[in-house]
Design a protein around this motif. Structure first.
Motif, mmCIF file in Angstrom:
data_model
loop_
_atom_site.group_PDB
_atom_site.id
_atom_site.type_symbol
_atom_site.label_atom_id
_atom_site.label_comp_id
_atom_site.label_asym_id
_atom_site.label_seq_id
_atom_site.Cartn_x
_atom_site.Cartn_y
_atom_site.Cartn_z
ATOM 1 N N THR A 52 0.828 -1.196 0.000
ATOM 2 C CA THR A 52 0.000 0.000 0.000
ATOM 3 C C THR A 52 0.866 1.251 0.000
ATOM 4 O OG1 THR A 52 -1.919 1.020 1.075
ATOM 5 C CG2 THR A 52 -0.167 0.212 2.508
ATOM 6 N N VAL A 53 0.255 2.364 -0.338
ATOM 7 C CA VAL A 53 0.983 3.639 -0.386
ATOM 8 C C VAL A 53 1.637 3.921 0.957
ATOM 9 C CG1 VAL A 53 0.737 6.137 -0.653
ATOM 10 C CG2 VAL A 53 -0.555 4.601 -2.118
ATOM 11 N N GLY A 54 2.878 4.347 0.884
ATOM 12 C CA GLY A 54 3.574 4.757 2.098
ATOM 13 C C GLY A 54 4.187 3.628 2.896
ATOM 14 N N GLN A 55 3.883 2.392 2.538
ATOM 15 C CA GLN A 55 4.438 1.254 3.282
ATOM 16 C C GLN A 55 5.333 0.419 2.394
ATOM 17 O OE1 GLN A 55 1.588 -1.229 5.215
ATOM 18 N NE2 GLN A 55 0.861 0.365 6.590
ATOM 19 N N VAL A 56 6.572 0.249 2.828
ATOM 20 C CA VAL A 56 7.540 -0.544 2.076
ATOM 21 C C VAL A 56 8.266 -1.462 3.042
ATOM 22 C CG1 VAL A 56 9.614 -0.484 0.644
ATOM 23 C CG2 VAL A 56 7.867 1.284 0.371
ATOM 24 N N GLU A 57 8.391 -2.719 2.639
ATOM 25 C CA GLU A 57 9.120 -3.686 3.441
ATOM 26 C C GLU A 57 10.412 -4.055 2.737
ATOM 27 O OE1 GLU A 57 6.347 -3.701 6.428
ATOM 28 O OE2 GLU A 57 8.243 -4.805 6.409
ATOM 29 N N SER A 58 11.482 -4.093 3.490
ATOM 30 C CA SER A 58 12.779 -4.461 2.944
ATOM 31 C C SER A 58 12.982 -5.966 3.109
ATOM 32 C CB SER A 58 13.878 -3.714 3.688
ATOM 33 O OG SER A 58 15.144 -4.160 3.291
ATOM 34 N N VAL A 59 13.443 -6.586 2.047
ATOM 35 C CA VAL A 59 13.673 -8.027 2.085
ATOM 36 C C VAL A 59 15.164 -8.334 2.175
ATOM 37 C CG1 VAL A 59 13.334 -10.189 0.837
ATOM 38 C CG2 VAL A 59 11.557 -8.439 0.789
ATOM 39 N N VAL A 60 15.944 -7.593 1.420
ATOM 40 C CA VAL A 60 17.392 -7.785 1.394
ATOM 41 C C VAL A 60 18.065 -6.446 1.607
ATOM 42 C CG1 VAL A 60 19.368 -8.416 -0.041
ATOM 43 C CG2 VAL A 60 17.290 -9.779 -0.145
ATOM 44 N N GLN A 61 19.041 -6.410 2.469
ATOM 45 C CA GLN A 61 19.757 -5.166 2.742
ATOM 46 C C GLN A 61 20.896 -4.984 1.754
ATOM 47 O OE1 GLN A 61 19.569 -2.481 4.513
ATOM 48 N NE2 GLN A 61 17.598 -3.095 5.363
ATOM 49 N N LEU A 62 20.792 -3.949 0.955
ATOM 50 C CA LEU A 62 21.847 -3.684 -0.016
ATOM 51 C C LEU A 62 22.231 -2.213 -0.007
ATOM 52 C CD1 LEU A 62 20.904 -5.675 -3.284
ATOM 53 C CD2 LEU A 62 22.799 -6.114 -1.741
ATOM 54 N N ASN A 63 21.970 -1.511 1.083
ATOM 55 C CA ASN A 63 22.194 -0.065 1.145
ATOM 56 C C ASN A 63 21.385 0.660 0.086
ATOM 57 O OD1 ASN A 63 24.104 0.036 3.335
ATOM 58 N ND2 ASN A 63 25.551 -0.914 1.941
ATOM 59 N N LEU A 64 20.174 0.191 -0.136
ATOM 60 C CA LEU A 64 19.220 0.836 -1.018
ATOM 61 C C LEU A 64 17.953 1.110 -0.220
ATOM 62 C CD1 LEU A 64 19.574 -1.526 -4.113
ATOM 63 C CD2 LEU A 64 20.401 0.827 -4.000
ATOM 64 N N SER A 65 17.163 2.033 -0.718
ATOM 65 C CA SER A 65 15.875 2.295 -0.083
ATOM 66 C C SER A 65 14.801 2.374 -1.152
ATOM 67 C CB SER A 65 15.927 3.573 0.742
ATOM 68 O OG SER A 65 16.243 4.675 -0.094
ATOM 69 N N ALA A 66 13.569 2.205 -0.740
ATOM 70 C CA ALA A 66 12.456 2.264 -1.675
ATOM 71 C C ALA A 66 11.324 3.049 -1.046
ATOM 72 C CB ALA A 66 11.986 0.863 -2.054
ATOM 73 N N SER A 67 10.542 3.663 -1.901
ATOM 74 C CA SER A 67 9.388 4.409 -1.419
ATOM 75 C C SER A 67 8.238 4.241 -2.385
ATOM 76 C CB SER A 67 9.726 5.892 -1.264
ATOM 77 O OG SER A 67 10.043 6.465 -2.534
ATOM 78 N N ARG A 68 7.042 4.387 -1.836
ATOM 79 C CA ARG A 68 5.820 4.316 -2.665
ATOM 80 C C ARG A 68 5.023 5.588 -2.377
ATOM 81 N NH1 ARG A 68 1.738 -0.847 -3.246
ATOM 82 N NH2 ARG A 68 0.319 0.081 -4.794
ATOM 83 N N PRO A 69 5.344 6.651 -3.093
ATOM 84 C CA PRO A 69 4.693 7.936 -2.839
ATOM 85 C C PRO A 69 3.252 8.018 -3.359
ATOM 86 C CG PRO A 69 6.246 8.106 -4.663
ATOM 87 C CD PRO A 69 6.400 6.729 -4.098
ATOM 88 N N LYS A 70 2.955 7.200 -4.351
ATOM 89 C CA LYS A 70 1.596 7.143 -4.904
ATOM 90 C C LYS A 70 1.203 5.680 -5.091
ATOM 91 C CE LYS A 70 2.452 11.191 -7.833
ATOM 92 N NZ LYS A 70 2.430 11.666 -9.240
ATOM 93 N N ASP A 71 -0.075 5.443 -5.266
ATOM 94 C CA ASP A 71 -0.549 4.072 -5.425
ATOM 95 C C ASP A 71 0.100 3.369 -6.611
ATOM 96 O OD1 ASP A 71 -3.369 2.331 -6.569
ATOM 97 O OD2 ASP A 71 -2.355 1.886 -4.681
ATOM 98 N N ASP A 72 0.391 4.156 -7.666
ATOM 99 C CA ASP A 72 0.889 3.536 -8.886
ATOM 100 C C ASP A 72 2.387 3.749 -9.110
ATOM 101 O OD1 ASP A 72 -0.167 6.091 -11.333
ATOM 102 O OD2 ASP A 72 0.949 6.215 -9.449
ATOM 103 N N GLN A 73 3.104 4.195 -8.094
ATOM 104 C CA GLN A 73 4.506 4.532 -8.291
ATOM 105 C C GLN A 73 5.396 3.914 -7.218
ATOM 106 O OE1 GLN A 73 6.134 8.747 -7.948
ATOM 107 N NE2 GLN A 73 5.970 8.555 -10.167
ATOM 108 N N PHE A 74 6.536 3.388 -7.669
ATOM 109 C CA PHE A 74 7.494 2.750 -6.760
ATOM 110 C C PHE A 74 8.878 3.249 -7.138
ATOM 111 C CE2 PHE A 74 8.106 0.231 -3.318
ATOM 112 C CZ PHE A 74 8.423 -1.109 -3.467
ATOM 113 N N ILE A 75 9.600 3.762 -6.162
ATOM 114 C CA ILE A 75 10.897 4.370 -6.419
ATOM 115 C C ILE A 75 11.977 3.614 -5.649
ATOM 116 C CG2 ILE A 75 12.259 6.486 -6.289
ATOM 117 C CD1 ILE A 75 9.813 6.748 -8.083
ATOM 118 N N LEU A 76 13.085 3.355 -6.319
ATOM 119 C CA LEU A 76 14.251 2.731 -5.688
ATOM 120 C C LEU A 76 15.381 3.741 -5.700
ATOM 121 C CD1 LEU A 76 15.395 -0.047 -4.611
ATOM 122 C CD2 LEU A 76 16.285 -0.381 -6.911
ATOM 123 N N SER A 77 16.064 3.923 -4.578
ATOM 124 C CA SER A 77 17.066 4.973 -4.554
ATOM 125 C C SER A 77 18.174 4.668 -3.558
ATOM 126 C CB SER A 77 16.412 6.312 -4.195
ATOM 127 O OG SER A 77 15.824 6.231 -2.923
#
Lengths: 114, 112
Positions: A52-77
Protein backbone atom coordinates in the motif's frame (compact mmCIF):
# COMPACT_ATOMS: atom_id res chain seq x y z
CA UNK A 1 -4.98 -3.19 -19.95
CA UNK A 2 -2.32 -2.89 -17.31
CA UNK A 3 1.00 -1.36 -18.22
CA UNK A 4 4.18 -1.10 -16.25
CA UNK A 5 6.75 1.48 -17.17
CA UNK A 6 10.25 1.48 -15.75
CA UNK A 7 12.80 4.23 -16.08
CA UNK A 8 15.53 4.73 -17.04
CA UNK A 9 16.31 1.86 -19.37
CA UNK A 10 19.98 2.01 -18.50
CA UNK A 11 22.30 4.02 -16.30
CA UNK A 12 26.04 4.36 -15.97
CA UNK A 13 26.94 5.98 -12.66
CA UNK A 14 30.03 6.67 -10.61
CA UNK A 15 30.69 5.07 -7.24
CA UNK A 16 29.40 7.36 -4.52
CA UNK A 17 26.85 9.10 -6.70
CA UNK A 18 23.10 9.06 -5.99
CA UNK A 19 20.59 6.91 -7.83
CA UNK A 20 16.88 6.97 -8.43
CA UNK A 21 14.99 4.35 -10.41
CA UNK A 22 11.29 4.53 -11.00
CA UNK A 23 8.34 2.39 -11.90
CA UNK A 24 4.74 3.29 -12.72
CA UNK A 25 1.82 0.91 -13.05
CA UNK A 26 -1.25 1.97 -14.95
CA UNK A 27 -4.59 0.26 -15.20
CA UNK A 28 -4.54 -1.54 -11.86
CA UNK A 29 -5.50 -0.03 -8.54
CA UNK A 30 -3.72 -0.93 -5.32
CA UNK A 31 -1.32 -3.48 -6.73
CA UNK A 32 1.42 -5.07 -4.70
CA UNK A 33 4.72 -3.67 -5.94
CA UNK A 34 8.17 -5.20 -5.87
CA UNK A 35 11.76 -4.40 -6.69
CA UNK A 36 13.96 -7.25 -7.86
CA UNK A 37 17.67 -7.19 -8.58
CA UNK A 38 19.90 -9.48 -10.53
CA UNK A 39 23.66 -9.22 -10.29
CA UNK A 40 25.59 -10.34 -13.34
CA UNK A 41 25.54 -14.13 -13.28
CA UNK A 42 23.24 -14.18 -10.28
CA UNK A 43 19.60 -14.89 -9.65
CA UNK A 44 16.66 -12.55 -9.23
CA UNK A 45 16.50 -11.34 -5.65
CA UNK A 46 13.58 -9.53 -4.17
CA UNK A 47 14.72 -6.27 -2.57
CA UNK A 48 11.51 -4.58 -1.46
CA UNK A 49 7.79 -5.00 -1.59
CA UNK A 50 4.87 -2.73 -0.90
CA UNK A 51 1.22 -3.55 -0.47
CA UNK A 52 0.00 0.00 0.00
CA UNK A 53 0.98 3.64 -0.39
CA UNK A 54 3.57 4.76 2.10
CA UNK A 55 4.44 1.25 3.28
CA UNK A 56 7.54 -0.54 2.08
CA UNK A 57 9.12 -3.69 3.44
CA UNK A 58 12.78 -4.46 2.94
CA UNK A 59 13.67 -8.03 2.09
CA UNK A 60 17.39 -7.79 1.39
CA UNK A 61 19.76 -5.17 2.74
CA UNK A 62 21.85 -3.68 -0.02
CA UNK A 63 22.19 -0.06 1.14
CA UNK A 64 19.22 0.84 -1.02
CA UNK A 65 15.88 2.30 -0.08
CA UNK A 66 12.46 2.26 -1.68
CA UNK A 67 9.39 4.41 -1.42
CA UNK A 68 5.82 4.32 -2.66
CA UNK A 69 4.69 7.94 -2.84
CA UNK A 70 1.60 7.14 -4.90
CA UNK A 71 -0.55 4.07 -5.43
CA UNK A 72 0.89 3.54 -8.89
CA UNK A 73 4.51 4.53 -8.29
CA UNK A 74 7.49 2.75 -6.76
CA UNK A 75 10.90 4.37 -6.42
CA UNK A 76 14.25 2.73 -5.69
CA UNK A 77 17.07 4.97 -4.55
CA UNK A 78 20.32 5.45 -2.75
CA UNK A 79 22.43 8.45 -1.88
CA UNK A 80 25.70 6.66 -2.44
CA UNK A 81 26.20 3.94 -5.03
CA UNK A 82 28.58 1.04 -4.51
CA UNK A 83 30.25 -1.07 -7.17
CA UNK A 84 28.17 -3.98 -5.92
CA UNK A 85 24.98 -2.21 -6.94
CA UNK A 86 25.65 -2.95 -10.57
CA UNK A 87 23.13 -5.25 -12.18
CA UNK A 88 19.66 -5.47 -13.58
CA UNK A 89 16.74 -4.00 -11.65
CA UNK A 90 13.20 -5.11 -12.27
CA UNK A 91 10.00 -3.62 -10.96
CA UNK A 92 7.01 -5.94 -10.74
CA UNK A 93 3.42 -5.96 -9.59
CA UNK A 94 0.94 -8.57 -8.50
CA UNK A 95 -2.51 -8.79 -7.05
CA UNK A 96 -2.76 -9.96 -3.50
CA UNK A 97 -5.26 -12.77 -3.15
CA UNK A 98 -3.77 -14.53 -0.18
CA UNK A 99 -0.84 -15.78 -2.18
CA UNK A 100 1.25 -14.40 -4.99
CA UNK A 101 0.03 -16.09 -8.12
CA UNK A 102 1.62 -14.12 -10.89
CA UNK A 103 4.24 -11.40 -11.05
CA UNK A 104 4.15 -8.94 -13.94
CA UNK A 105 7.52 -7.44 -14.65
CA UNK A 106 8.65 -4.19 -16.16
CA UNK A 107 11.33 -4.09 -18.82
CA UNK A 108 14.09 -3.42 -16.32
CA UNK A 109 16.95 -0.99 -15.79
CA UNK A 110 20.53 -2.00 -16.47
CA UNK A 111 22.78 -0.23 -13.95
CA UNK A 112 26.54 -0.06 -14.31
CA UNK A 113 28.50 1.46 -11.46
CA UNK A 114 32.06 2.46 -12.28
CA UNK B 1 15.55 -21.87 4.50
CA UNK B 2 13.54 -21.76 1.31
CA UNK B 3 15.51 -22.25 -1.88
CA UNK B 4 15.29 -23.21 -5.52
CA UNK B 5 17.95 -25.12 -7.42
CA UNK B 6 18.38 -25.11 -11.16
CA UNK B 7 21.45 -27.18 -11.87
CA UNK B 8 21.84 -26.40 -15.54
CA UNK B 9 23.13 -22.94 -16.31
CA UNK B 10 23.07 -23.47 -20.05
CA UNK B 11 21.26 -25.96 -22.21
CA UNK B 12 22.09 -26.10 -25.90
CA UNK B 13 20.09 -28.23 -28.25
CA UNK B 14 18.99 -28.68 -31.81
CA UNK B 15 15.57 -27.69 -33.04
CA UNK B 16 13.09 -30.53 -32.81
CA UNK B 17 14.71 -32.26 -29.87
CA UNK B 18 13.00 -32.52 -26.49
CA UNK B 19 13.76 -30.06 -23.71
CA UNK B 20 13.89 -30.76 -20.00
CA UNK B 21 14.93 -28.17 -17.46
CA UNK B 22 15.41 -29.34 -13.92
CA UNK B 23 14.05 -27.54 -10.89
CA UNK B 24 14.12 -28.72 -7.31
CA UNK B 25 13.13 -26.75 -4.28
CA UNK B 26 13.27 -26.70 -0.54
CA UNK B 27 10.58 -25.37 1.76
CA UNK B 28 8.79 -26.41 4.91
CA UNK B 29 5.48 -25.03 3.64
CA UNK B 30 3.25 -27.69 2.17
CA UNK B 31 1.10 -25.28 0.14
CA UNK B 32 3.85 -23.51 -1.73
CA UNK B 33 3.38 -22.37 -5.32
CA UNK B 34 5.94 -23.24 -7.98
CA UNK B 35 6.41 -21.20 -11.13
CA UNK B 36 8.34 -21.14 -14.36
CA UNK B 37 9.11 -17.70 -15.75
CA UNK B 38 10.63 -17.12 -19.17
CA UNK B 39 12.79 -14.13 -20.08
CA UNK B 40 13.25 -13.53 -23.77
CA UNK B 41 15.97 -11.14 -24.87
CA UNK B 42 14.83 -7.52 -24.81
CA UNK B 43 11.53 -8.41 -23.16
CA UNK B 44 10.26 -8.55 -19.59
CA UNK B 45 10.23 -11.86 -17.75
CA UNK B 46 6.78 -13.37 -17.87
CA UNK B 47 4.96 -16.28 -16.32
CA UNK B 48 5.03 -19.52 -18.28
CA UNK B 49 3.54 -22.04 -15.85
CA UNK B 50 2.47 -22.28 -12.23
CA UNK B 51 1.22 -24.98 -9.91
CA UNK B 52 0.49 -25.76 -6.31
CA UNK B 53 -1.24 -29.08 -6.89
CA UNK B 54 0.71 -32.25 -6.29
CA UNK B 55 1.06 -34.63 -9.25
CA UNK B 56 -1.01 -32.51 -11.61
CA UNK B 57 0.40 -31.71 -15.05
CA UNK B 58 0.26 -28.05 -16.03
CA UNK B 59 0.63 -27.00 -19.66
CA UNK B 60 1.08 -23.78 -21.56
CA UNK B 61 2.49 -22.87 -24.97
CA UNK B 62 3.72 -26.40 -25.58
CA UNK B 63 5.58 -26.58 -22.26
CA UNK B 64 4.48 -28.70 -19.36
CA UNK B 65 5.51 -29.34 -15.80
CA UNK B 66 4.26 -31.51 -12.95
CA UNK B 67 4.75 -30.60 -9.32
CA UNK B 68 5.99 -33.59 -7.36
CA UNK B 69 6.00 -32.77 -3.69
CA UNK B 70 7.48 -36.13 -2.75
CA UNK B 71 10.66 -35.26 -4.63
CA UNK B 72 10.34 -31.46 -4.36
CA UNK B 73 10.62 -31.09 -8.09
CA UNK B 74 8.98 -29.04 -10.83
CA UNK B 75 10.83 -29.87 -14.03
CA UNK B 76 9.93 -28.06 -17.24
CA UNK B 77 9.54 -30.08 -20.42
CA UNK B 78 8.72 -29.67 -24.07
CA UNK B 79 8.57 -32.45 -26.60
CA UNK B 80 10.11 -30.53 -29.49
CA UNK B 81 12.22 -27.39 -29.12
CA UNK B 82 11.78 -24.46 -31.47
CA UNK B 83 14.23 -21.69 -32.30
CA UNK B 84 11.88 -19.25 -30.59
CA UNK B 85 12.26 -21.12 -27.29
CA UNK B 86 15.74 -19.68 -26.88
CA UNK B 87 15.50 -17.68 -23.65
CA UNK B 88 16.35 -17.61 -19.97
CA UNK B 89 14.07 -19.78 -17.83
CA UNK B 90 13.59 -19.24 -14.13
CA UNK B 91 12.03 -21.64 -11.70
CA UNK B 92 10.53 -19.87 -8.69
CA UNK B 93 8.97 -20.74 -5.38
CA UNK B 94 6.40 -18.85 -3.36
CA UNK B 95 6.45 -20.56 0.01
CA UNK B 96 4.20 -18.27 1.95
CA UNK B 97 2.81 -15.96 -0.65
CA UNK B 98 4.81 -12.86 0.13
CA UNK B 99 7.91 -13.34 -1.95
CA UNK B 100 9.04 -15.29 -4.93
CA UNK B 101 12.35 -17.04 -4.55
CA UNK B 102 14.02 -17.57 -7.89
CA UNK B 103 16.52 -20.12 -9.01
CA UNK B 104 19.66 -19.04 -10.83
CA UNK B 105 18.03 -19.57 -14.19
CA UNK B 106 18.76 -21.80 -17.16
CA UNK B 107 19.64 -20.32 -20.50
CA UNK B 108 18.25 -22.35 -23.37
CA UNK B 109 19.89 -21.97 -26.76
CA UNK B 110 18.18 -23.73 -29.67
CA UNK B 111 20.00 -24.01 -32.99
CA UNK B 112 18.78 -25.16 -36.42
Amino acid sequence: AQTIHQWPVAEIKAVGSPLSLGCTIKGKSSPNLYWYWQATGGTLQQLFYSITVGQVESVVQLNLSASRPKDDQFILSTEKLLLSHSGFYLCAWSLWGGVIETLYFGSGTRLTVL
Amino acid sequence: GDSVTQKEGLVTLTEGLPVMLNCTYQTIYSNAFLFWYVHYLNESPRLLLKSSTDNKRTEHQGFHATLHKSSSSFHLQKSSAQLSDSALYYCALSPRGRALIFGTGTTVSVSP
